[in-house]
Design a protein around this motif. Structure first.
Motif, PDB file in Angstrom:
ATOM      1  N   GLU A 158       4.971   1.225  -4.952  1.00 28.90           N
ATOM      2  CA  GLU A 158       5.540   2.124  -6.597  1.00 28.90           C
ATOM      3  C   GLU A 158       5.229   1.645  -7.736  1.00 28.90           C
ATOM      4  O   GLU A 158       5.037   2.150  -7.999  1.00 28.90           O
ATOM      5  CB  GLU A 158       7.214   2.151  -5.744  1.00 28.90           C
ATOM      6  N   ILE A 159       5.334   0.522  -7.697  1.00 31.72           N
ATOM      7  CA  ILE A 159       5.589  -0.250  -9.462  1.00 31.72           C
ATOM      8  C   ILE A 159       4.355  -0.242  -9.798  1.00 31.72           C
ATOM      9  O   ILE A 159       4.491  -0.053 -11.051  1.00 31.72           O
ATOM     10  CB  ILE A 159       5.794  -1.576  -9.196  1.00 31.72           C
ATOM     11  N   MET A 160       3.578  -0.548  -8.755  1.00 31.88           N
ATOM     12  CA  MET A 160       2.037  -0.172  -9.768  1.00 31.88           C
ATOM     13  C   MET A 160       1.686   1.118 -10.089  1.00 31.88           C
ATOM     14  O   MET A 160       0.177   1.408 -10.562  1.00 31.88           O
ATOM     15  CB  MET A 160       1.090  -1.074  -9.015  1.00 31.88           C
ATOM     16  N   GLU A 161       2.018   1.807  -9.150  1.00 32.61           N
ATOM     17  CA  GLU A 161       1.753   3.332  -8.933  1.00 32.61           C
ATOM     18  C   GLU A 161       0.403   3.223  -8.971  1.00 32.61           C
ATOM     19  O   GLU A 161      -0.145   4.327  -8.672  1.00 32.61           O
ATOM     20  CB  GLU A 161       1.422   4.411 -10.784  1.00 32.61           C
ATOM     21  N   VAL A 162       0.357   2.552  -6.944  1.00 32.79           N
ATOM     22  CA  VAL A 162      -1.015   3.318  -6.339  1.00 32.79           C
ATOM     23  C   VAL A 162      -0.493   3.038  -5.367  1.00 32.79           C
ATOM     24  O   VAL A 162       0.821   2.935  -5.256  1.00 32.79           O
ATOM     25  CB  VAL A 162      -2.163   1.541  -6.647  1.00 32.79           C
ATOM     26  N   SER A 163      -1.346   3.077  -3.910  1.00 36.71           N
ATOM     27  CA  SER A 163      -1.296   3.984  -2.538  1.00 36.71           C
ATOM     28  C   SER A 163      -0.956   2.152  -2.092  1.00 36.71           C
ATOM     29  O   SER A 163      -1.341   1.180  -2.032  1.00 36.71           O
ATOM     30  CB  SER A 163      -2.156   4.194  -1.555  1.00 36.71           C
ATOM     31  N   VAL A 167      -2.826  -1.617  -2.611  1.00 33.10           N
ATOM     32  CA  VAL A 167      -2.145  -2.583  -3.002  1.00 33.10           C
ATOM     33  C   VAL A 167      -2.358  -4.294  -2.032  1.00 33.10           C
ATOM     34  O   VAL A 167      -2.897  -5.311  -2.101  1.00 33.10           O
ATOM     35  CB  VAL A 167      -0.716  -3.397  -3.068  1.00 33.10           C
ATOM     36  N   GLU A 168      -2.742  -3.449  -0.457  1.00 35.64           N
ATOM     37  CA  GLU A 168      -3.094  -4.681   0.319  1.00 35.64           C
ATOM     38  C   GLU A 168      -4.765  -4.743   0.432  1.00 35.64           C
ATOM     39  O   GLU A 168      -5.077  -6.372   1.008  1.00 35.64           O
ATOM     40  CB  GLU A 168      -2.992  -3.680   2.273  1.00 35.64           C
ATOM     41  N   SER A 169      -5.395  -3.519  -0.151  1.00 37.37           N
ATOM     42  CA  SER A 169      -7.021  -4.325  -0.343  1.00 37.37           C
ATOM     43  C   SER A 169      -6.138  -5.006  -1.663  1.00 37.37           C
ATOM     44  O   SER A 169      -7.485  -6.250  -1.412  1.00 37.37           O
ATOM     45  CB  SER A 169      -7.401  -3.403  -1.288  1.00 37.37           C
ATOM     46  N   LEU A 170      -6.416  -4.554  -2.681  1.00 37.39           N
ATOM     47  CA  LEU A 170      -5.672  -5.626  -3.680  1.00 37.39           C
ATOM     48  C   LEU A 170      -5.308  -7.330  -3.162  1.00 37.39           C
ATOM     49  O   LEU A 170      -6.111  -8.412  -3.610  1.00 37.39           O
ATOM     50  CB  LEU A 170      -4.699  -5.207  -4.626  1.00 37.39           C
ATOM     51  N   LEU A 171      -4.474  -7.136  -2.577  1.00 36.10           N
ATOM     52  CA  LEU A 171      -3.772  -8.434  -1.819  1.00 36.10           C
ATOM     53  C   LEU A 171      -5.100  -9.433  -1.083  1.00 36.10           C
ATOM     54  O   LEU A 171      -5.301 -10.509  -1.330  1.00 36.10           O
ATOM     55  CB  LEU A 171      -2.662  -8.093  -1.007  1.00 36.10           C
ATOM     56  N   SER A 172      -5.472  -8.072  -0.030  1.00 37.71           N
ATOM     57  CA  SER A 172      -6.685  -8.921   0.380  1.00 37.71           C
ATOM     58  C   SER A 172      -7.723  -9.704  -0.011  1.00 37.71           C
ATOM     59  O   SER A 172      -8.738 -11.552  -0.175  1.00 37.71           O
ATOM     60  CB  SER A 172      -7.479  -8.179   1.623  1.00 37.71           C
ATOM     61  N   ARG A 173      -8.085  -9.050  -1.464  1.00 38.75           N
ATOM     62  CA  ARG A 173      -8.743  -9.126  -2.014  1.00 38.75           C
ATOM     63  C   ARG A 173      -8.847 -10.540  -2.958  1.00 38.75           C
ATOM     64  O   ARG A 173      -9.788 -11.545  -3.407  1.00 38.75           O
ATOM     65  CB  ARG A 173     -10.425  -8.290  -3.175  1.00 38.75           C
ATOM     66  N   ALA A 174      -7.473 -10.454  -3.426  1.00 32.36           N
ATOM     67  CA  ALA A 174      -7.131 -11.174  -4.640  1.00 32.36           C
ATOM     68  C   ALA A 174      -6.916 -12.854  -3.228  1.00 32.36           C
ATOM     69  O   ALA A 174      -6.992 -14.104  -3.838  1.00 32.36           O
ATOM     70  CB  ALA A 174      -5.419 -11.237  -5.199  1.00 32.36           C
TER      71      ALA A 174
END
Length: 193
Positions: A158-163, A167-174
């Motif tokens: 919600e904060i990042m205005e994405v699904s 977020v789960e994909s971004l976290l995994s890649r990070a």
């Protein structure tokens, strides 16, 4: 707009925000006391610079003071709105850095007493902060919100205005990127050959 999960949760800050909207300075001081450390920590993790993080925190609470009068309880938790404002101000600063090409000024020296423990902690922190700074902006934001701030993936989305999936994909890649970056340095920090 807040998700239905947030609508059913009582906002612990709602009464204070309403008082701030009426010009109550002590209520504003209480909100600052509750949230300043978290706001500054988010900004620091995203920006990698304590001076910039402190500036962002000041801007965030100025916005709280200016916009509390329009606050509508039940639309979103105050803390979610606060994180959104923080992330947006950080994005603005990062965008300005790219446009102007300015480099970080660096941090003020830490003056705690236990030198050896402080040195080791500082080394670890520096290595992690450097690796975090090397992540793409959206991965860094997702990791900061979920790992360092303890927000759920739903709140971070919600904060990042994405699904949530994004977020789960971004976290995994990070995490994968950090693991690769830190793999060799962890052994060095532990004093292993």
């Amino acid at each position: 707009m807040a998700g239905s999960a947030e609508r059913s949760v009582t906002d612990p800050d709602a009464d204070l925000v309403l008082l701030v909207g009426q010009g109550d300075r002590s209520a504003c001081e209480m909100l600052v006391g509750r949230h300043l450390n978290r706001v500054t920590a988010v900004a620091y993790r995203v920006l990698g610079n304590s001076a910039d993080a402190e500036d962002v925190a000041q801007e965030v609470f100025l916005k709280v003071w200016q916009h509390a009068v329009g606050w509508r309880p039940g639309q979103a938790l105050f803390s979610t709105w606060l994180h959104t404002v923080t992330i947006n101000l950080c994005r603005d600063r990062l965008r300005k850095r790219r446009e102007t090409g300015l480099e970080d000024a660096g941090d003020v020296a830490d003056e705690r007493h236990d030198a050896e423990k402080t040195l080791q902690s500082s080394r670890v922190s520096h290595v992690v902060d450097k690796a975090l700074a090397n992540l793409p902006e959206r991965q860094r934001m997702a990791l900061t919100l979920c790992h360092y701030q303890g927000l759920t993936n739903i709140e971070a989305a919600e904060i990042m205005e994405v699904s949530v999936e994004a977020v789960e994909s971004l976290l995994s890649r990070a995490r994968r990127s950090l693991r690769v970056q830190l793999q060799d340095q962890i052994a060095d920090l532990r004093g292993e050959p």
